[in-house]
Design a protein around this motif. Sequence first.
Motif, PDB file in Angstrom:
ATOM      1  N   CYS A   8     107.126  34.383  29.922  1.00 30.68           N
ATOM      2  CA  CYS A   8     107.473  35.325  29.103  1.00 30.68           C
ATOM      3  C   CYS A   8     106.378  35.199  27.961  1.00 30.68           C
ATOM      4  O   CYS A   8     106.327  34.387  27.050  1.00 30.68           O
ATOM      5  N   THR A   9     105.373  36.143  27.761  1.00 37.69           N
ATOM      6  CA  THR A   9     104.173  36.120  26.749  1.00 37.69           C
ATOM      7  C   THR A   9     104.946  36.332  25.440  1.00 37.69           C
ATOM      8  O   THR A   9     104.265  35.987  24.479  1.00 37.69           O
ATOM      9  N   MET A  10     105.905  37.174  25.457  1.00 30.87           N
ATOM     10  CA  MET A  10     106.531  37.328  24.010  1.00 30.87           C
ATOM     11  C   MET A  10     107.279  35.918  23.371  1.00 30.87           C
ATOM     12  O   MET A  10     107.133  35.595  22.407  1.00 30.87           O
ATOM     13  N   GLU A  11     108.026  35.356  24.526  1.00 31.19           N
ATOM     14  CA  GLU A  11     108.696  34.122  23.837  1.00 31.19           C
ATOM     15  C   GLU A  11     107.724  33.057  23.668  1.00 31.19           C
ATOM     16  O   GLU A  11     107.824  32.151  22.680  1.00 31.19           O
ATOM     17  N   TRP A  12     106.431  32.912  24.254  1.00 32.39           N
ATOM     18  CA  TRP A  12     105.641  31.918  24.207  1.00 32.39           C
ATOM     19  C   TRP A  12     104.668  32.273  23.002  1.00 32.39           C
ATOM     20  O   TRP A  12     103.688  31.314  22.630  1.00 32.39           O
ATOM     21  N   ALA A  13     104.869  33.406  22.390  1.00 33.98           N
ATOM     22  CA  ALA A  13     103.654  33.904  21.452  1.00 33.98           C
ATOM     23  C   ALA A  13     103.317  32.984  20.215  1.00 33.98           C
ATOM     24  O   ALA A  13     102.189  32.671  20.157  1.00 33.98           O
ATOM     25  N   ARG A  14     104.339  32.659  19.629  1.00 36.91           N
ATOM     26  CA  ARG A  14     104.173  31.588  18.433  1.00 36.91           C
ATOM     27  C   ARG A  14     103.630  30.192  18.619  1.00 36.91           C
ATOM     28  O   ARG A  14     103.641  29.414  17.724  1.00 36.91           O
ATOM     29  N   HIS A  15     103.991  29.892  19.908  1.00 40.91           N
ATOM     30  CA  HIS A  15     103.399  28.566  20.429  1.00 40.91           C
ATOM     31  C   HIS A  15     102.142  28.714  20.261  1.00 40.91           C
ATOM     32  O   HIS A  15     101.424  27.545  20.100  1.00 40.91           O
ATOM     33  N   PHE A  16     101.491  29.492  20.578  1.00 34.16           N
ATOM     34  CA  PHE A  16     100.000  29.746  20.859  1.00 34.16           C
ATOM     35  C   PHE A  16      99.155  30.249  19.878  1.00 34.16           C
ATOM     36  O   PHE A  16      97.931  30.305  19.383  1.00 34.16           O
ATOM     37  N   MET A  17     100.024  31.121  18.616  1.00 35.66           N
ATOM     38  CA  MET A  17      99.082  31.880  17.477  1.00 35.66           C
ATOM     39  C   MET A  17     100.367  32.145  16.421  1.00 35.66           C
ATOM     40  O   MET A  17     101.295  32.117  16.760  1.00 35.66           O
ATOM     41  N   THR A  18      99.792  32.333  15.249  1.00 36.85           N
ATOM     42  CA  THR A  18     100.658  33.048  14.411  1.00 36.85           C
ATOM     43  C   THR A  18     100.472  34.493  14.188  1.00 36.85           C
ATOM     44  O   THR A  18      99.437  34.887  14.149  1.00 36.85           O
ATOM     45  N   THR A  19     101.684  34.890  14.344  1.00 30.78           N
ATOM     46  CA  THR A  19     101.719  36.521  14.489  1.00 30.78           C
ATOM     47  C   THR A  19     102.755  36.883  13.653  1.00 30.78           C
ATOM     48  O   THR A  19     104.060  36.517  13.743  1.00 30.78           O
ATOM     49  N   PRO A  20     102.908  38.063  12.886  1.00 33.03           N
ATOM     50  CA  PRO A  20     104.019  38.677  12.162  1.00 33.03           C
ATOM     51  C   PRO A  20     105.099  39.202  13.073  1.00 33.03           C
ATOM     52  O   PRO A  20     106.096  39.399  12.504  1.00 33.03           O
ATOM     53  N   SER A  21     104.575  39.553  14.161  1.00 27.71           N
ATOM     54  CA  SER A  21     105.527  40.004  15.142  1.00 27.71           C
ATOM     55  C   SER A  21     105.352  39.792  16.517  1.00 27.71           C
ATOM     56  O   SER A  21     104.084  39.306  16.843  1.00 27.71           O
ATOM     57  N   ARG A  22     106.081  39.743  17.396  1.00 32.28           N
ATOM     58  CA  ARG A  22     106.167  39.503  18.710  1.00 32.28           C
ATOM     59  C   ARG A  22     105.884  40.581  19.609  1.00 32.28           C
ATOM     60  O   ARG A  22     105.701  40.406  20.891  1.00 32.28           O
ATOM     61  N   ARG A  23     105.863  41.811  19.049  1.00 34.50           N
ATOM     62  CA  ARG A  23     105.724  42.991  19.807  1.00 34.50           C
ATOM     63  C   ARG A  23     104.142  42.807  20.607  1.00 34.50           C
ATOM     64  O   ARG A  23     103.351  42.109  20.114  1.00 34.50           O
ATOM     65  N   LEU A  24     104.261  43.694  21.653  1.00 31.28           N
ATOM     66  CA  LEU A  24     102.900  43.552  22.640  1.00 31.28           C
ATOM     67  C   LEU A  24     101.668  43.761  21.809  1.00 31.28           C
ATOM     68  O   LEU A  24     100.561  43.161  21.887  1.00 31.28           O
ATOM     69  N   THR A  25     101.786  44.818  21.070  1.00 31.62           N
ATOM     70  CA  THR A  25     100.681  45.616  20.309  1.00 31.62           C
ATOM     71  C   THR A  25     100.092  44.475  19.297  1.00 31.62           C
ATOM     72  O   THR A  25      99.067  44.486  19.038  1.00 31.62           O
ATOM     73  N   THR A  26     100.993  44.105  18.611  1.00 30.41           N
ATOM     74  CA  THR A  26     100.813  43.087  17.383  1.00 30.41           C
ATOM     75  C   THR A  26     100.026  41.767  18.076  1.00 30.41           C
ATOM     76  O   THR A  26      99.054  41.189  17.485  1.00 30.41           O
ATOM     77  N   CYS A  27     100.729  41.487  18.930  1.00 29.21           N
ATOM     78  CA  CYS A  27     100.411  40.019  19.693  1.00 29.21           C
ATOM     79  C   CYS A  27      98.760  40.240  20.234  1.00 29.21           C
ATOM     80  O   CYS A  27      98.002  39.444  19.746  1.00 29.21           O
ATOM     81  N   CYS A  28      98.691  41.386  20.817  1.00 27.79           N
ATOM     82  CA  CYS A  28      97.240  41.654  21.152  1.00 27.79           C
ATOM     83  C   CYS A  28      96.334  41.815  20.224  1.00 27.79           C
ATOM     84  O   CYS A  28      95.201  41.453  20.299  1.00 27.79           O
ATOM     85  N   GLU A  29      96.474  42.370  18.863  1.00 32.19           N
ATOM     86  CA  GLU A  29      95.987  42.583  17.877  1.00 32.19           C
ATOM     87  C   GLU A  29      95.465  41.121  17.398  1.00 32.19           C
ATOM     88  O   GLU A  29      94.021  40.967  17.073  1.00 32.19           O
ATOM     89  N   VAL A  30      96.160  40.411  17.265  1.00 36.95           N
ATOM     90  CA  VAL A  30      96.247  38.744  16.945  1.00 36.95           C
ATOM     91  C   VAL A  30      95.227  38.145  17.805  1.00 36.95           C
ATOM     92  O   VAL A  30      94.452  37.496  17.332  1.00 36.95           O
ATOM     93  N   ALA A  31      95.543  38.344  19.013  1.00 38.92           N
ATOM     94  CA  ALA A  31      94.752  37.415  19.927  1.00 38.92           C
ATOM     95  C   ALA A  31      93.311  37.972  20.393  1.00 38.92           C
ATOM     96  O   ALA A  31      92.571  37.522  20.997  1.00 38.92           O
ATOM     97  N   GLY A  32      93.372  39.266  19.695  1.00 43.06           N
ATOM     98  CA  GLY A  32      91.931  39.918  20.309  1.00 43.06           C
ATOM     99  C   GLY A  32      91.879  40.484  21.574  1.00 43.06           C
ATOM    100  O   GLY A  32      90.873  40.623  22.200  1.00 43.06           O
ATOM    101  N   VAL A  33      93.256  40.844  22.183  1.00 43.57           N
ATOM    102  CA  VAL A  33      93.225  41.403  23.333  1.00 43.57           C
ATOM    103  C   VAL A  33      93.191  42.915  23.471  1.00 43.57           C
ATOM    104  O   VAL A  33      93.917  43.374  22.814  1.00 43.57           O
ATOM    105  N   GLU A  34      92.404  43.461  24.116  1.00 47.43           N
ATOM    106  CA  GLU A  34      92.332  44.991  24.444  1.00 47.43           C
ATOM    107  C   GLU A  34      93.611  45.406  25.156  1.00 47.43           C
ATOM    108  O   GLU A  34      94.099  45.160  26.076  1.00 47.43           O
TER     109      GLU A  34
END
Length: 301
Positions: free
Chosen positions: A159-185
Amino acid sequence: MPFYHRPPTDRGPLRPLSPTAPAAPAQADAAPAPAEPAGAADVGYAVVDLETTGLSPTTDSILEIALVLADATGRVERSWSTLIDPGADVDVGPTHIHGLVAEELIGAPRLDDVADLLVADLAGRAVVAHNARFDVGFLTQALGTRGLLDRGARVPRVCTMEWARHFMTTPSRRLTTCCEVAGVEIGRHHNALDDALAAAGLLRHYLAVGAQRGEEPVAWARALVDARRFTGWHWDAGRARAGVEHLTARRGPGAERPRPGSQASSASSPRETRNPSSSTATPETAETRTVASSSTRSRAV
């Protein structure tokens, strides 16, 4: 919940559904050998995203499926997507979220038409999704009732949502926010293929961050081991090949997605059932699908 039970046995190699093959005997669930994580290093991923009529796997229906197949490094190998016809009397649900209206589903395949193809592509891979509990829950219900997944089997997933904060600092685990933080289109959110490609991008980002940290094996190595050992999928190879011809991707970005309660939302209700006689839409041709698929693949890599 019954959708997330671990499979009770390890029953040998993966195999397509065979009407003549006897059921394999049950064996005690064994702990993996120490070398297994390394042996699972070449296990690939099946990144999935579903658009549905609602949130319940038991009472709601799948409207769109997207699948992005990636190798062990996260490199996209191929992808496909298709609309799903849930039936003439099924409410399409929140159009303001998924952008789909009933008329778009006319000419789309039923889930039975593509289910064997879906299972054949999932088999032998770890299933990846952003909020995997949701997508895997729907897959478990839909494929289990068709005899394509063992009852009570727990699908190996990442689950890329569950692993989000293991790999980056993000204010939200929403897909759009995670992509913005990670630089993913990310393309149009809640278009199944765009979301699946975005989740595949997050997976590659996580793999890169893990490699930089020296994480070996990968953080979700257990899921890869389980995916290699998993024998709960069953499919008919002929029906899987035929399923390719049924794939019908979205023709455009979908309906406008106004916020609930807005004037546009009132004019186009998100709670709509299909009237087959109200549209003359025809299925997408194989040539059109090939062009669209090539475009999405080039955008993904």
